[in-house]
Design a protein around this motif. Sequence first.
Motif, PDB file in Angstrom:
ATOM      1  N   ASP A 108       0.819  -1.214   0.000  1.00 55.95           N
ATOM      2  CA  ASP A 108       0.000   0.000   0.000  1.00 55.95           C
ATOM      3  C   ASP A 108       0.857   1.270   0.000  1.00 55.95           C
ATOM      4  OD1 ASP A 108      -2.407  -1.235  -0.061  1.00 55.95           O
ATOM      5  OD2 ASP A 108      -2.781  -1.127   2.106  1.00 55.95           O
ATOM      6  N   PHE A 109       2.032   1.170   0.653  1.00 57.12           N
ATOM      7  CA  PHE A 109       2.860   2.382   0.780  1.00 57.12           C
ATOM      8  C   PHE A 109       3.690   2.662  -0.471  1.00 57.12           C
ATOM      9  CE2 PHE A 109       3.127   1.789   5.713  1.00 57.12           C
ATOM     10  CZ  PHE A 109       1.761   2.048   5.803  1.00 57.12           C
ATOM     11  N   TYR A 142       7.355   6.414  -0.632  1.00 61.74           N
ATOM     12  CA  TYR A 142       7.553   6.532  -2.080  1.00 61.74           C
ATOM     13  C   TYR A 142       8.091   7.910  -2.434  1.00 61.74           C
ATOM     14  CZ  TYR A 142       6.469   6.959  -7.014  1.00 61.74           C
ATOM     15  OH  TYR A 142       6.562   7.169  -8.360  1.00 61.74           O
ATOM     16  N   ARG A 151       4.298  18.181 -12.234  1.00 65.00           N
ATOM     17  CA  ARG A 151       3.905  19.055 -11.105  1.00 65.00           C
ATOM     18  C   ARG A 151       3.901  20.516 -11.567  1.00 65.00           C
ATOM     19  NH1 ARG A 151       5.989  14.629  -7.925  1.00 65.00           N
ATOM     20  NH2 ARG A 151       8.245  14.865  -8.063  1.00 65.00           N
ATOM     21  N   PHE A 168      -3.076  11.313  -2.199  1.00 71.49           N
ATOM     22  CA  PHE A 168      -2.003  10.316  -1.990  1.00 71.49           C
ATOM     23  C   PHE A 168      -0.682  11.085  -1.976  1.00 71.49           C
ATOM     24  CE2 PHE A 168      -5.487   8.640  -4.613  1.00 71.49           C
ATOM     25  CZ  PHE A 168      -5.995   7.687  -3.742  1.00 71.49           C
ATOM     26  N   ALA A 169      -0.468  11.846  -0.911  1.00 73.43           N
ATOM     27  CA  ALA A 169       0.525  12.929  -0.936  1.00 73.43           C
ATOM     28  C   ALA A 169       1.969  12.478  -0.789  1.00 73.43           C
ATOM     29  CB  ALA A 169       0.179  13.944   0.158  1.00 73.43           C
ATOM     30  N   GLY A 170       2.236  11.305  -0.222  1.00 73.98           N
ATOM     31  CA  GLY A 170       3.615  10.881   0.004  1.00 73.98           C
ATOM     32  C   GLY A 170       4.337  11.897   0.872  1.00 73.98           C
ATOM     33  N   PRO A 173       5.670  16.176  -2.577  1.00 75.93           N
ATOM     34  CA  PRO A 173       6.152  16.955  -3.725  1.00 75.93           C
ATOM     35  C   PRO A 173       5.056  17.752  -4.444  1.00 75.93           C
ATOM     36  CG  PRO A 173       6.205  14.599  -4.216  1.00 75.93           C
ATOM     37  CD  PRO A 173       5.915  14.730  -2.754  1.00 75.93           C
ATOM     38  N   ASP A 189      -2.114  11.040   3.398  1.00 73.84           N
ATOM     39  CA  ASP A 189      -1.496   9.762   3.019  1.00 73.84           C
ATOM     40  C   ASP A 189      -1.757   8.738   4.112  1.00 73.84           C
ATOM     41  OD1 ASP A 189       0.872   9.100   0.732  1.00 73.84           O
ATOM     42  OD2 ASP A 189       0.747   7.685   2.404  1.00 73.84           O
ATOM     43  N   LEU A 190      -1.756   7.476   3.692  1.00 70.32           N
ATOM     44  CA  LEU A 190      -2.015   6.349   4.582  1.00 70.32           C
ATOM     45  C   LEU A 190      -0.772   5.944   5.378  1.00 70.32           C
ATOM     46  CD1 LEU A 190      -4.172   4.030   4.966  1.00 70.32           C
ATOM     47  CD2 LEU A 190      -3.049   2.859   3.071  1.00 70.32           C
ATOM     48  N   ASN A 191       0.411   6.333   4.881  1.00 72.65           N
ATOM     49  CA  ASN A 191       1.679   5.878   5.436  1.00 72.65           C
ATOM     50  C   ASN A 191       2.193   6.869   6.494  1.00 72.65           C
ATOM     51  OD1 ASN A 191       4.347   5.241   5.920  1.00 72.65           O
ATOM     52  ND2 ASN A 191       4.975   5.198   3.767  1.00 72.65           N
ATOM     53  N   ALA A 215      -4.441   9.538   6.787  1.00 66.32           N
ATOM     54  CA  ALA A 215      -5.760   8.910   6.601  1.00 66.32           C
ATOM     55  C   ALA A 215      -5.799   8.070   5.343  1.00 66.32           C
ATOM     56  CB  ALA A 215      -6.838   9.989   6.502  1.00 66.32           C
ATOM     57  N   ASP A 216      -6.695   7.111   5.353  1.00 65.34           N
ATOM     58  CA  ASP A 216      -7.028   6.387   4.136  1.00 65.34           C
ATOM     59  C   ASP A 216      -7.894   7.336   3.293  1.00 65.34           C
ATOM     60  OD1 ASP A 216      -8.486   4.756   2.267  1.00 65.34           O
ATOM     61  OD2 ASP A 216      -7.823   3.033   3.430  1.00 65.34           O
ATOM     62  N   ALA A 217      -7.546   7.462   2.016  1.00 66.01           N
ATOM     63  CA  ALA A 217      -8.260   8.414   1.156  1.00 66.01           C
ATOM     64  C   ALA A 217      -9.759   8.171   1.140  1.00 66.01           C
ATOM     65  CB  ALA A 217      -7.701   8.329  -0.252  1.00 66.01           C
ATOM     66  N   ASN A 234      -2.455  10.771  -7.255  1.00 60.46           N
ATOM     67  CA  ASN A 234      -1.255  10.120  -7.796  1.00 60.46           C
ATOM     68  C   ASN A 234      -1.036   8.759  -7.132  1.00 60.46           C
ATOM     69  OD1 ASN A 234       1.136   9.496  -9.048  1.00 60.46           O
ATOM     70  ND2 ASN A 234       2.376  10.814  -7.745  1.00 60.46           N
ATOM     71  N   PHE A 242     -10.777   5.183  -6.286  1.00 65.24           N
ATOM     72  CA  PHE A 242     -11.105   6.246  -5.319  1.00 65.24           C
ATOM     73  C   PHE A 242     -11.848   7.406  -5.994  1.00 65.24           C
ATOM     74  CE2 PHE A 242      -7.611   3.953  -3.416  1.00 65.24           C
ATOM     75  CZ  PHE A 242      -7.979   3.868  -2.082  1.00 65.24           C
TER      76      PHE A 242
HETATM   77  N1  SAM Z   1       2.145  11.872  -4.524  1.00 64.17           N
HETATM   78  C1  SAM Z   1       3.384  11.323  -3.982  1.00 64.17           C
HETATM   79  C2  SAM Z   1       4.519  11.556  -4.958  1.00 64.17           C
HETATM   80  O1  SAM Z   1       4.267  11.999  -6.085  1.00 64.17           O
HETATM   81  O2  SAM Z   1       5.676  11.316  -4.601  1.00 64.17           O
HETATM   82  C3  SAM Z   1       3.248   9.879  -3.621  1.00 64.17           C
HETATM   83  C4  SAM Z   1       2.724   8.997  -4.697  1.00 64.17           C
HETATM   84  S1  SAM Z   1       2.820   7.254  -4.349  1.00 64.17           S
HETATM   85  C5  SAM Z   1       2.728   6.632  -5.987  1.00 64.17           C
HETATM   86  C6  SAM Z   1       1.237   6.855  -3.677  1.00 64.17           C
HETATM   87  C7  SAM Z   1       1.057   7.204  -2.217  1.00 64.17           C
HETATM   88  O3  SAM Z   1      -0.275   6.845  -1.872  1.00 64.17           O
HETATM   89  C8  SAM Z   1       1.971   6.482  -1.250  1.00 64.17           C
HETATM   90  O4  SAM Z   1       2.642   7.415  -0.460  1.00 64.17           O
HETATM   91  C9  SAM Z   1       1.025   5.606  -0.395  1.00 64.17           C
HETATM   92  O5  SAM Z   1       1.413   5.524   0.943  1.00 64.17           O
HETATM   93  C10 SAM Z   1      -0.287   6.340  -0.551  1.00 64.17           C
HETATM   94  N2  SAM Z   1      -1.514   5.511  -0.425  1.00 64.17           N
HETATM   95  C11 SAM Z   1      -1.731   4.274  -0.893  1.00 64.17           C
HETATM   96  N3  SAM Z   1      -2.992   3.878  -0.617  1.00 64.17           N
HETATM   97  C12 SAM Z   1      -3.579   4.909   0.028  1.00 64.17           C
HETATM   98  C13 SAM Z   1      -4.879   5.122   0.578  1.00 64.17           C
HETATM   99  N4  SAM Z   1      -5.828   4.174   0.502  1.00 64.17           N
HETATM  100  N5  SAM Z   1      -5.149   6.301   1.163  1.00 64.17           N
HETATM  101  C14 SAM Z   1      -4.188   7.263   1.249  1.00 64.17           C
HETATM  102  N6  SAM Z   1      -2.938   7.109   0.772  1.00 64.17           N
HETATM  103  C15 SAM Z   1      -2.632   5.957   0.158  1.00 64.17           C
END
Ligand code: SAM
Length: 302
Positions: A108-109, A142, A151, A168-170, A173, A189-191, A215-217, A234, A242
């Motif tokens: 997931d992360f 990630y 961006r 899904f902010a990571g 960036p 973000d979930l992580n 949070a979970d999106a 992203n 979602f």
């Molecule tokens: N936007 C960031 C970037 O461009 O570097 C991160 C993108 S990465 C591809 C996807 C991100 O979504 C990861 O950080 C992951 O932890 C998060 N993620 C995955 N499933 C999620 C969920 N259900 N809710 C929230 N975040 C989630």
Amino acid sequence: MVQQWCIRVGRRQGEQRRRALLEQGVLDLTLKPRKDGESVLFPVLAMLEGCTREEFEAHPVIEDLPRHELIGGIAIMQDRDPGEAERLLVSRPSIHTVLFPESDVEGDFRTRRFEVLAGQPTTRTRYIEHGHRFDIDLSVAYFSGRLSTERQRILSSMETGECVLDMFAGVGPYAITLAGKAGLVVASDLNPGAVQLLVRNLSLNRTRNVLAVLADASHLTRVFPRRFNRVIMNLPLGAVRFLPCAVNLCLPGGVIHCYALQEKEGEFLPEIEQYPVSDVCERYVRSYSPGRWHAVYDITRE
Ligand code: SAM
């Protein structure tokens, strides 16, 4: 300086003659052509008619380094070769660690596992993008610099003062880049490791208009009212599922940027068009693997 056979050409004919010499395979590409008054001097590999001997400066030698991706001070090699990793490490003072990915992006992360091939035993580094600084840890959260142009594209399409949701902010960036024009960015973000780095990066960049959320999106609709002009999704392998949530959170006339990994043009259009949308524009972002690419669907909410 190096001595070589030389063809002297009037400056006006310079480019035409250079191409001809190149086509004939006689231009000495290791040496720099130079100007001499109204003439250009081309170094050539053979004693052609009218040639003279002249001195030329050599082009700097381009080192044949192993293939790698550079993220801040970390080089990620494609081959597990510790000898080549040492060579890469000493080739540039900015590289502190050379890694080899032991796994694909997973879970997931969306992180990878790494083996340290050379240098400091860390997966943490600092990355700079368009003047913004990001502390990243590649085994915790990630990160990829490959979407930096994307961006900037979104930033330039924004109106000042927009309310943005990054689902899904990571490590932030998109959120930190878009905060430059936005009124407020909610970055979720979930992580927990990613959110910790996001908060650190907000402080590093003195960004004061981003609300970091762990949070979970899929829960965001329960917390926030529909108030966002723009939603960033992203999560290329799963964003589309979602969409109901993103559509609920986006204001009428607002835009959702939904990233997807796909194998054929318009692959996700039928799914997207089931929602109340007035316009969808699909763009190619970058190649991922043979026959698969990252696309973004810019979706205007009805
Ligand atoms: N936007 C960031 C970037 O461009 O570097 C991160 C993108 S990465 C591809 C996807 C991100 O979504 C990861 O950080 C992951 O932890 C998060 N993620 C995955 N499933 C999620 C969920 N259900 N809710 C929230 N975040 C989630």
